[in-house]
Design an enzyme around this catalytic site. Structure first.
Site, short mmCIF file in Angstrom:
data_model
loop_
_atom_site.label_atom_id
_atom_site.label_comp_id
_atom_site.label_asym_id
_atom_site.label_seq_id
_atom_site.Cartn_x
_atom_site.Cartn_y
_atom_site.Cartn_z
CG ASP A 12 -11.90 12.31 -8.71
OD1 ASP A 12 -11.64 13.09 -9.64
OD2 ASP A 12 -13.05 12.09 -8.29
CG ASP A 14 -15.56 18.11 -9.05
OD1 ASP A 14 -16.21 18.59 -8.11
OD2 ASP A 14 -15.30 18.72 -10.11
#
Ligand SMILES: [Mg+2]
Length: 410
Positions: A12, A14
């Protein structure tokens, strides 16, 4: 160390690789080290933009990445639509999402008519556009959400995300979207297809109900980065297989993975109260109806509506589904086994039912043998039941006919 256990790392962005305009603690050097070990890296972000924008952003943080290593909810949505041969597409989204669509050779519409309405992020989306999009969906356009994240963190605080516009369109169209981003499986499946066969992949994310849930739905192990809460159920799909504070922990021999046992049922979005009725006629035969949604035989069943007791709900469901008036005789049992009680609906909703099952006697009415939800209906000898049966019903029927006289809790 955890890094040795896997061949491919799905990251991922963010909260894992960067927060705002800064890389997370040691992210660039951890990625360099994974690359030097020959590991495959894929970046999976719900940001509904195109891959080149993500590559540029990573480069600004001192992280080298190739566009083919990036799967965004925008590129994944474009791939899903291209695979289905859909177009033209009306995009409620900014330039990066439009580029992802045209990169996938999809044709864009500037307004309805269109074959699909795609919702990403657009700062300038208007209520007028939402109204037109809802009407297009009601008139048959496919409703597609790049993701349903309601919010995302920023330096200004918690900001509204794509899910806010998706919710407006659900309300306006009465339809749920085909949702592509995490926690659904399309991005994971697309990333996995870019790996050589047999490679072991793991997802690293900071949001349990997005990154961990999505990975587990796709059958991929998941590591939670950061201090997000976990969930009480041992089999909860949102609980990770391992936990780290920073990417550098992947190389720490003192940090190991646990084992999360993957259940055999899909993860439900909600738990709902249900009712079911074993209806016997005077010769002890049991009422079964063949459901039009799955072709299986089952006893009458349904939801408890607001304001109803479970007894009034089962009497109403039986009347609506079969035309028969019944009286509740006794509670057979209370059933919540997720293996048989997690139901996936045609619109992709997944519910876990806790069902009160009652023994009922026919008091009047006349049997309807076909209708919108019923292909056939009739009374059957409990020892000679038609096939195929709903998976949980043999157990319920056996309990109904058992001599114990005590409610079963399963
Ligand atoms: Mg995140």
């Amino acid at each position: 160390m955890i890094a040795d256990r896997y061949d491919a790392f799905f990251l991922d962005l963010d909260g894992v690789v960067y927060v705002g305009d800064r890389q997370t603690n040691g992210a660039a050097s951890a990625l360099d080290r994974l690359r030097s070990m020959g590991k495959d890296i894929r970046f999976l972000t719900n940001n509904p933009t195109d891959g080149s924008e993500i590559v540029r952003r990573l480069k600004e943080l001192g992280i080298e990445a190739k566009e083919e290593e990036v799967v965004t909810s925008g590129t994944a949505t474009a791939r899903v639509l291209a695979d289905r041969g859909i177009g033209p597409v009306w995009v409620l989204g900014h330039g990066g999402l439009r580029k992802a669509m045209t990169d996938a050779k999809l044709s864009l519409a500037e307004a309805p008519p269109c074959e699909a309405v795609v919702v990403g992020w657009d700062d300038d989306v208007t209520l007028g556009q939402i109204r037109r999009a809802a009407l297009a969906i009601r008139q048959g356009a496919l409703f597609v959400a790049t993701n349903e994240d309601p919010t995302y963190p920023s330096s200004e605080g918690i900001l509204s995300g794509v899910g806010v516009v998706v919710d407006a369109l659900i309300a306006g169209s009465g339809t749920r979207p085909l949702s592509v981003g995490k926690p659904w499986t399309a991005m994971f499946e697309q990333a996995r297809r870019t790996l050589a066969p047999g490679k072991r992949a793991v997802m690293i994310g900071d949001t349990p109900y997005v990154d961990v849930l999505g990975a587990h739905r796709a059958g991929i192990d998941a590591i939670l980065m950061g201090s997000a809460e976990t969930y009480p159920g041992k089999l909860d799909f949102r609980n990770p297989d391992g936990r780290i504070d920073k990417l550098g922990d992947l190389f720490d021999d003192a940090i190991s993975m646990g084992v999360w046992d993957s259940p055999t049922y899909p993860w439900p979005e909600s738990v709902e109260p249900g009712v079911a009725g074993v209806v016997l006629d005077e010769s002890g035969r049991v009422l079964l109806m063949r459901r039009s949604d799955n072709g299986r035989w089952g006893i009458p069943s349904g939801h408890v509506e607001p304001g109803e007791t479970v007894q009034t709900a089962v009497v109403r469901e039986i009347r609506e589904e079969t035309g028969l008036e019944v009286e509740v005789e006794e509670l057979i049992g209370l059933y919540s086994d997720p293996v048989s009680q997690v139901i996936t609906y045609p619109d992709s909703r997944i519910c876990h039912f806790v069902t009160s099952c009652f023994l009922c006697r026919v008091m009047g009415g006349s049997l309807i043998t076909s209708g919108p939800e019923t292909l056939d209906a009739g009374f059957f000898d409990p020892h000679d039941l038609p096939e195929p049966l709903m998976s949980m019903h043999p157990r319920w029927l056996a309990d109904a006919l058992a001599p114990s006289g005590r409610p079963f809790v399963r």
